[in-house]
Design an enzyme around this catalytic site. Structure first.
Site, PDB file in Angstrom:
ATOM      1  N   LYS A  18      -0.855 -28.352 -51.584  1.00 40.40           N
ATOM      2  CA  LYS A  18      -1.370 -27.210 -52.357  1.00 40.40           C
ATOM      3  C   LYS A  18      -1.672 -27.646 -53.795  1.00 40.40           C
ATOM      4  O   LYS A  18      -2.699 -27.268 -54.366  1.00 40.40           O
ATOM      5  CB  LYS A  18      -0.365 -26.045 -52.285  1.00 40.40           C
ATOM      6  CG  LYS A  18      -0.315 -25.443 -50.883  1.00 40.40           C
ATOM      7  CD  LYS A  18       0.899 -24.566 -50.602  1.00 40.40           C
ATOM      8  CE  LYS A  18       0.901 -24.152 -49.120  1.00 40.40           C
ATOM      9  NZ  LYS A  18       2.120 -23.438 -48.705  1.00 40.40           N
ATOM     10  N   GLN A  50       7.574 -21.609 -51.706  1.00 47.51           N
ATOM     11  CA  GLN A  50       7.399 -22.233 -50.396  1.00 47.51           C
ATOM     12  C   GLN A  50       8.470 -21.736 -49.417  1.00 47.51           C
ATOM     13  O   GLN A  50       9.660 -21.786 -49.702  1.00 47.51           O
ATOM     14  CB  GLN A  50       7.458 -23.773 -50.520  1.00 47.51           C
ATOM     15  CG  GLN A  50       7.207 -24.505 -49.215  1.00 47.51           C
ATOM     16  CD  GLN A  50       5.817 -24.265 -48.628  1.00 47.51           C
ATOM     17  OE1 GLN A  50       4.823 -24.257 -49.328  1.00 47.51           O
ATOM     18  NE2 GLN A  50       5.761 -24.032 -47.318  1.00 47.51           N
ATOM     19  N   ASP A  79       0.009 -15.653 -52.587  1.00 43.80           N
ATOM     20  CA  ASP A  79       0.310 -16.085 -51.223  1.00 43.80           C
ATOM     21  C   ASP A  79       0.538 -14.866 -50.320  1.00 43.80           C
ATOM     22  O   ASP A  79       0.758 -15.017 -49.115  1.00 43.80           O
ATOM     23  CB  ASP A  79       1.567 -16.983 -51.247  1.00 43.80           C
ATOM     24  CG  ASP A  79       1.672 -17.887 -50.033  1.00 43.80           C
ATOM     25  OD1 ASP A  79       0.634 -18.218 -49.439  1.00 43.80           O
ATOM     26  OD2 ASP A  79       2.804 -18.269 -49.679  1.00 43.80           O
TER      27      ASP A  79
END
Ligand code: NAP
Length: 282
Positions: free
Chosen positions: A53, A97, A120
């Site tokens: 990312k 994450q 996200d």
């Protein structure tokens, strides 16, 4: 006729090109979009995803702010890091994450992310708004799948979509996005009875189970569209694609299908967040 490959790798490269231009415009006005990534613990797969990312940020000209916390991090410490990023005007998007170590209350940490920086798409509030059809950043993996389906002009209206998996970051938001696109949606999970018969009805089948080739190729209806979110050692997915691709109409390859679209979507949503913050873009 040979099945069409829904090439996420190629499409994500095209999206990155589009993003380079949007980032260039932001930077020429003095604004560099920044994605903050938080990695807790030392899981090698998670570290790889975060690195990928960060690399994608670099490719489009953005910056990433990497925060790495040890495995023994508490919920309180993680919450305080998230609060700091929420308050930091230079940070436009926050990626925590998944998964975090088990002593951490992941849900409360996800929900602590400011909605405007939830690029996200992991917060309950974002999920609720997305489900209601409001404009909000979608959960990156299903939103990337929707972009792939859209750009390949796969018809969804009135189609029967079978989503196998109901996780908060994938199966559930996927089902709501397909529903919002006027598909008729069935969600399957570990307690579903007659999985094979249900999958066999799907015009669109999304494999999001995390079990290698659990969905057998022979279950797939001839002409169906197969989306495989899984990725396992040896480059196999959650669907037995070696068989399915012989009679489906289109499918996402593994690798090179859903994975690159997830990253492109995250980055695109971060650029959008920066544009929104500075009152630029559409
Ligand atoms: P997850 O949180 O483990 O959820 C798996 C889901 O599959 C659960 O809802 C579970 O049901 C269901 N399931 C498990 N065994 C089943 C069975 N035998 N029959 C029917 N359903 C079953 O996984 P996830 O995070 O959603 O990820 C799913 C897959 O997508 C994984 O392969 C993962 O690697 C991949 N993924 C890819 C990306 C990407 O960017 N490419 C991103 C995220 C995930 P219950 O709810 O009943 O337990």
């Amino acid at each position: 006729m040979a099945a069409k490959i829904l090439d996420g790798k190629r499409l994500s490269a095209t999206i990155e090109q589009e993003l380079q231009e949007r980032v260039r415009v932001l930077k020429s006005a003095g604004h560099t979009p920044i994605l903050a990534t938080i990695l807790v613990g030392s899981d090698p797969a998670s570290a790889t995803y975060v690195r990928m990312k960060g690399n994608a940020c670099q490719r489009v000209g953005m910056e990433s702010l990497r925060i790495e916390l040890p495995s023994e991090t508490t919920t309180e410490t993680l919450l305080s890091n998230i609060a700091g990023l929420n308050a930091n005007p230079d940070v436009h998007g926050i990626l925590l994450q998944h998964p975090v170590p088990e002593q951490i209350d992941e849900r409360s940490c996800f929900d602590a992310i400011d909605l405007g920086k939830d690029v996200d798409g992991v917060t309950c509030l974002g999920f609720g708004k997305m489900s209601m059809g409001e404009s909000v950043y979608g959960s990156a993996t299903p939103a990337g799948i929707m972009t792939l389906l859209d750009r390949y002009e796969i018809p969804l209206k009135g189609k029967h979509a079978v989503v196998v998996g109901r996780s908060p970051i994938l199966g559930k938001p996927m089902a709501m996005m397909l529903l919002n696109a006027h598909a008729t949606v069935t969600i399957c999970h570990s307690r579903t009875q007659g999985l094979e018969q249900i999958v066999a009805q799907g015009d669109i089948v999304v494999g999001a189970v995390g079990r290698p080739e659990l969905i057998k190729g022979a279950w797939i209806k001839p002409g169906a569209v197969v989306i495989d979110a899984g990725y396992h050692p040896g480059g196999i997915g959650d669907v037995e694609l070696s068989v399915a691709k012989n009679h489906c109409s289109a499918y996402t390859p593994v690798p090179g299908g859903v994975g690159p679209m997830t990253i492109a979507t995250l980055i695109e949503q971060c650029v959008s967040a920066a544009e929104a913050y500075y009152g630029m873009g559409n």
